[in-house]
Design an enzyme around this catalytic site. Structure first.
Site, PDB file in Angstrom:
ATOM      1  N   LEU A 155       7.291  23.815 -15.934  1.00 23.92           N
ATOM      2  CA  LEU A 155       8.461  23.878 -17.398  1.00 23.92           C
ATOM      3  C   LEU A 155       6.775  23.582 -17.913  1.00 23.92           C
ATOM      4  O   LEU A 155       6.754  23.094 -19.297  1.00 23.92           O
ATOM      5  CB  LEU A 155       9.045  22.792 -18.222  1.00 23.92           C
ATOM      6  CG  LEU A 155      10.173  23.573 -17.765  1.00 23.92           C
ATOM      7  CD1 LEU A 155      11.603  22.702 -18.024  1.00 23.92           C
ATOM      8  CD2 LEU A 155      10.779  24.907 -18.012  1.00 23.92           C
ATOM      9  N   CYS A 156       5.784  24.422 -17.440  1.00 19.95           N
ATOM     10  CA  CYS A 156       4.388  24.389 -18.494  1.00 19.95           C
ATOM     11  C   CYS A 156       3.284  25.415 -18.877  1.00 19.95           C
ATOM     12  O   CYS A 156       2.241  24.880 -18.327  1.00 19.95           O
ATOM     13  CB  CYS A 156       3.548  22.878 -17.233  1.00 19.95           C
ATOM     14  SG  CYS A 156       3.464  23.365 -15.697  1.00 19.95           S
ATOM     15  N   GLY A 157       4.264  26.542 -18.431  1.00 21.50           N
ATOM     16  CA  GLY A 157       3.161  27.568 -18.326  1.00 21.50           C
ATOM     17  C   GLY A 157       2.757  28.207 -17.349  1.00 21.50           C
ATOM     18  O   GLY A 157       3.573  28.023 -16.437  1.00 21.50           O
TER      19      GLY A 157
END
Lengths: 131, 291
Positions: free
Chosen positions: B89-91
């Site tokens: 969930l961090c690109g």
């Protein structure tokens, strides 16, 4: 001749001191030494002890736990594993930590942890002795 | 056309997703500040350490120095230490590192080298396991581990032990460099043989030579492992800060996207509701007229 020398004291967590000083005394592995301006290039390991920073405004003692000192024409750098200004030491908290470390060190069980605690205890006691 | 009920459920789903992304964003923002401070605070030590090593390495180029600086003489077996975050969930944060790692693995393999992989952080292992699973020799879990000197030392010791056992010739670290909150670039850094970064300042001794206390060898022996753990610690801290930054940005985007989606769904829902009412009215009127 320059009458000050650049000194920086850094530990892995932060930079404790950086600036021009008159003199620095440090606990070398083979004996205490003082560094004045124009010192020859010199490198040594440090034993736990007190580093004294001599400034115009006075002397600041800082406790270091091992590390390296590196003297070059550009100045003196101390890379300490751990460092704390003596003025910042909280005596009550220190006593508590010593107590904790001592009970950990005598705790049977994990061999690694016991060794680490013994190590820590030696450091804390050296720090208390320096106060 | 989706029914009104379906639309209502869809809106509720997106809303709860938005709540999650918003919460993650807030958490990342709070953690970022601390991680960033830690990464910045560790920099002076790391850069001084590199300067000292650069100095020593320069005087040990004749190949007589300790193995950690001079190397084994060969470069047949490479160990890649791949450092990623533990969570997603961090690109593109983790996948950018994995991409660089894949490129490096292919390049080394094309040159006929043997590659071994040590992964730090779960996401890196997940990304590489399928393609290069057989090469992964060790994985270090970072879940619930406090980023600090202890874990850095553990990792550095593992690398040194493998080196001393002759398991590889060259070690390279692939991790993320924290440029700022918005930019994290994957970078390659050679760990063993220890090579000072090219931007390390060169110290001019003005013709004098170093005095060592105790001997040069003894200093190097204690300094090198510590240098290694310093580099690892700096990389860990930067990875942590980079991850929080990337997650904050990614979650900010996700929250905004969810907001856009909600308003467009709301519009569709209102139109559908209006259409239904109109239809009902027409039916009633038509029925009344028929009487």
């Amino acid at each position: 001749m320059a009458d000050t020398i650049h000194f920086s004291l850094v530990s892995p967590e932060r930079e404790l001191f950086s600036g021009q000083v008159k003199q620095v005394d440090a606990p070398g592995a083979e004996g205490e030494f003082g560094v004045l301006p124009q010192h020859a290039p010199f490198m040594t390991t440090l034993k736990p002890g007190v580093v004294r920073i001599h400034e115009e405004s006075g002397v600041t003692p800082v406790f270091v736990r091992g590390g390296f000192a590196d003297v070059t024409p550009a100045g003196l750098t101390i890379l300490a594993e751990e460092a704390i200004r003596l003025a910042d030491v909280d005596v009550a908290a220190l006593e508590q930590e010593i107590e904790d470390a001592r009970s950990d060190a005598n705790d049977p069980g994990n061999e690694d942890r016991r060794a680490a605690a013994a190590d820590r205890l030696a450091y804390l006691e050296a720090l208390r002795a320096a106060l | 056309m989706a029914s009104l009920k379906e639309l209502r459920e869809r809106i509720a789903t997106v809303k709860s997703t938005q709540k999650i992304t918003k919460a993650l964003q807030v958490v990342a923002t709070a953690k970022l500040k601390r991680a960033q401070e830690a990464a910045v605070a560790a920099k002076p030590y790391a850069s001084r350490m590199s300067a000292v090593i650069a100095n020593l390495a320069a005087s040990a180029t004749d190949g007589s120095g300790p193995k950690l600086i001079a190397g084994t003489g060969g470069d047949k077996v490479h160990l890649l230490v791949i450092m990623t975050a533990e969570r997603g969930l961090c690109g593109g944060f983790n996948s950018n590192i994995a991409k660089m790692a894949r490129g490096e693995i292919r390049r080394l393999m094309a040159e006929g080298k043997e590659v071994k992989i040590l992964t730090v952080g779960k996401k890196g292992r997940d990304a590489l396991r399928r393609q290069f699973g057989a090469m992964i020799v060790e994985h270090i879990e970072m879940r619930g581990v406090k980023v600090g000197g202890d874990i850095a030392k553990t990792i550095a010791d593992k690398i040194t032990t493998r080196f001393e056992n002759g398991e590889f010739d060259v070690a390279t670290l692939i991790s993320s460099k924290f440029e700022n909150v918005l930019t994290q670039t994957p970078t390659l850094a050679q760990l063993i043989p220890a090579k000072a970064p090219e931007d390390a300042p060169v110290i001019d001794l003005e013709g004098a030579s170093y005095i060592y206390e105790p001997s040069e060898e003894e200093i190097l022996e204690t300094l090198l492992p510590r240098y290694l753990s310093t580099v690892v610690l700096a990389a860990l801290l930067e990875t942590e800060a980079g991850f929080q930054g990337a997650q904050m940005t990614a979650m900010d985007n996700a929250t905004r996207n969810a907001g856009d989606l909600i308003s467009s769904l709301n519009l569709t829902y209102n139109r559908a509701r209006q259409a239904q009412i109109t239809t009902e009215l027409i039916e009633i009127i038509a029925g009344a007229e028929a009487l």
